[in-house]
Design an enzyme around this catalytic site. Sequence first.
Site, PDB file in Angstrom:
ATOM      1  N   HIS A 463     -38.310  10.078 -31.157  1.00  0.00           N
ATOM      2  CA  HIS A 463     -37.987   9.928 -29.739  1.00  0.00           C
ATOM      3  C   HIS A 463     -37.642   8.474 -29.413  1.00  0.00           C
ATOM      4  CE1 HIS A 463     -39.134   9.003 -25.531  1.00  0.00           C
ATOM      5  NE2 HIS A 463     -38.484  10.120 -25.285  1.00  0.00           N
ATOM      6  N   CYS A 836     -13.060  -9.402  -6.343  1.00  0.00           N
ATOM      7  CA  CYS A 836     -13.988 -10.289  -7.028  1.00  0.00           C
ATOM      8  C   CYS A 836     -15.414  -9.824  -6.734  1.00  0.00           C
ATOM      9  CB  CYS A 836     -13.789 -11.740  -6.591  1.00  0.00           C
ATOM     10  SG  CYS A 836     -14.001 -11.991  -4.825  1.00  0.00           S
TER      11      CYS A 836
END
Length: 889
Positions: A463, A836
Amino acid sequence: MVTNEYGGKNANAKFVYMFEEGKKEMKMLLGGKGANLAEMTNTGLPVPYGFTITTDVCKYYYANKKTYPKGLDEQILVAIKKMESKTGKKFGDKKNPLLVSVRSGAPASMPGMMDTILNLGINDVVVGTISKKSNNERFAWDAYRRFITMFGNVVMGIKHSKFEEIMDEIKRKYKKKLDTELSAEMLKEMVAEQKKLYKKETKEEFPTEPLKQLERSMGAVFESWNTERAVIYRRLNNVPNDWGTAVNVQEMVFGNMGNDSGTGVAFTRNPSNGENKFYGEFLMNAQGEDVVAGIRTPKPIHELGKILPKAYKQLVEIRGRLEKHYKDMQDFEFTIENQKLFMLQTRNGKRTAHAAVKVAVDMEKEKLISKEEAVLRVDPSSLDQLLHRQFDPKHKYAALTEGLPASPGAAVGKVVFTAEHAKMLAEEGEKVILVRIETSPEDIEGMHSAQGILTARGGMTSHAAVVARGMGKCCVAGADEIVVDEKAKHFTCKETVVKELDVISLNGSTGEVIVGELPTVEPTLSGDFGTLMEWADGFRKLRIRTNADTPHDAKVARGFGAEGIGLARTEHMFFEASRIKAVRKMILSKTLEERKAALAEIEPFQREDFEGIFKEMDGLPVIIRMLDPPLHEFLPKEEREINELADEMGIEAKKIRETIEALHEFNPMLGFRGCRLAIVYPEIMEMQVRAIFSAALNVQKKGIKPLPEIEVPLAGAVKEYAPLRDLVKKVSKEIGAEGKVHYKVGTMIEVPRAALTAEEFAKEAEFMSFGTNDLTQMTCGFSRDDAGKFLGPYVEKGIYLRDPFQTIDQEGVGMLMKMCVEKARSINPKINIGICGEHGGDPASVEFCHRIGMDNVSCSPYRVPIARLAAAQAVIREKILGKKNVKKK
């Protein structure tokens, strides 16, 4: 069987599909696991028979007070009859009983996040039949005790640790170390104790009727869709909450029938580095959960060839078939029962960014996929893993111990032993390493918060390893020399004791564990990465710029492929210790002459900053934003700093406090800032523009080509912008730059009014750049600094799909942007429009910017490759969608 009263609208709706009725394209309905089981069945691979209950049932279950649709009961019974007919076995039969597994399977892979029940159908009668038929009494009782544990834990919510305590007590009683050493008689005793525990916890006898077991198990799988760990995983991986999970019911095959049986997990290529070598692990005499749970450390897959050569040879052949069929790296589970191989599932394998890039490039070279497919194979966000610092190879160190290199990378942090502690410290800004005996799905949020994960148990397919690779987290697994004592909050290795909050370093590429902090260096990118980026650049239309305020940032960004600067924030330059005092003098000045004198001290610093940036961006455009924040941000806040400034300037501290008080604003983000400062105090902007043109003229003399683009921030009306544009032109002429320096003047679009009146701006401005942080807070009515208090719950409740400060809110802010682009282009078709801020490095936002016809996006230096790849994928997906639409017509 199912006792609910149904009320579905469509009585003929199909909710159950036998494996041969499906195909891989049906994953939204059958889930990824169900669709691939169907695909493998239809390609002739040895898949145990079964059926899939669709994701529609899960959706209905949650939409209708946890009831089931009309007709489901009958369809399941028909499917069971088909299974019984195909296998020759029957549920609960005394002669030839049918046992099944019940597994989840969402459209998106969610490894370990939902629940599974194995050996369903076993009871006191069936266990005896299996014992006789298999001639292996121990196997039969082992299967029974596993089923009671899973059913009790998953379906009825009894803590798994309580079943572990029973096993530990039996081991102590008979002085056994491993569960495989327990005899049939010992396992019978364990089953009896488990049933007592079950009755004590649930106030009922353990159910023996297989159909009753199936009904409850199906409900438990649907319930596991909304467990805390599953919800967290979906949030972290942007998996929609309304997809639901399917349920797969499949004939059991047994890897725990003896030493000629086993189970394993394998990848068709190495998921850590992408190498084209068979990669995986197996355990003999075990069931599937033993491998992924990390309880026993498995063996590497190639050793299977020595134990069961025929099965291994078949597995190698299937590996090749799977890759040719799916044209991607596969992660598959298999079981060998009495030397016979069975395939239990396959899916596209989770992989690191390094592996994703290598696999994509290699598969194109192998003619398995096209360049377009290769570019689409790599998740742009995952490139983050490749773009951060790595351990300095020149630094010599002695490793404390070595585990398995489960997920590559360099991680340094303070040791913690619980997921909760990892999350808490990470939220406080600490870097932590999560150390566990083995991880479980409940640790998902702690794993996400940690810099790296270290486990004492488990293999390369445990896992911890699978989830860490999916997250791009460094992971060292199965470091069996370390002894973890979670209660005492330390781990020991040989003679060394490492306590909680001690610093360690993990090398996920070698599996080494090092005490202390190792130095790191910038990453080097070439080879396959360079090839993929070259392909991406050949497809994309958007230009990719960077946000950079220093020559160093500009250099880093250009190295990552930036095609200019989309945002240079001049205020960041003001905060440096060498110049902040001059800035404060300017703010505290009472006359224009005093202000100009202070600005004259700042100007050489600004000129030097711009020269450095122009040098690094030689021949590329550089957008320079004029001073944006409110002036109070530059003034001292602490009493000590106020007194020091007063002494230095020869004024009373009281006057500084009065200025601070006068500049105080109730909502500074909507206050006296941006272009408003320049209109009231034009001398500030004049100094900045003069520094820009002086710098440009200076570097030109050295053979450098500067391309400054001067940006006016926060303009909401064109009458705010126009006089400042004129100011730029006036200074350009005064300093002798006009006609010598190629420059542009434009505006940020961050006030909704500017977007709504874009036609007016398009007549005056040479470029526009969306400042999406401010545009988002003004459009949505959120304060960016305060929204963190409620945006998390908003996303969890589905009010917003994602945090709008991380991904553009396409339905609201996005529609305003689209309208702005259309309005501006209707007046000036050639106007350059960009974005931006960090939205420019978010893949979903980049794709949106492409769709609405923008010219460029700008992001931080380390996100430039992410934006390059996302922009290319936007073009390719658009092309694919266009072909599909043509076919529909």
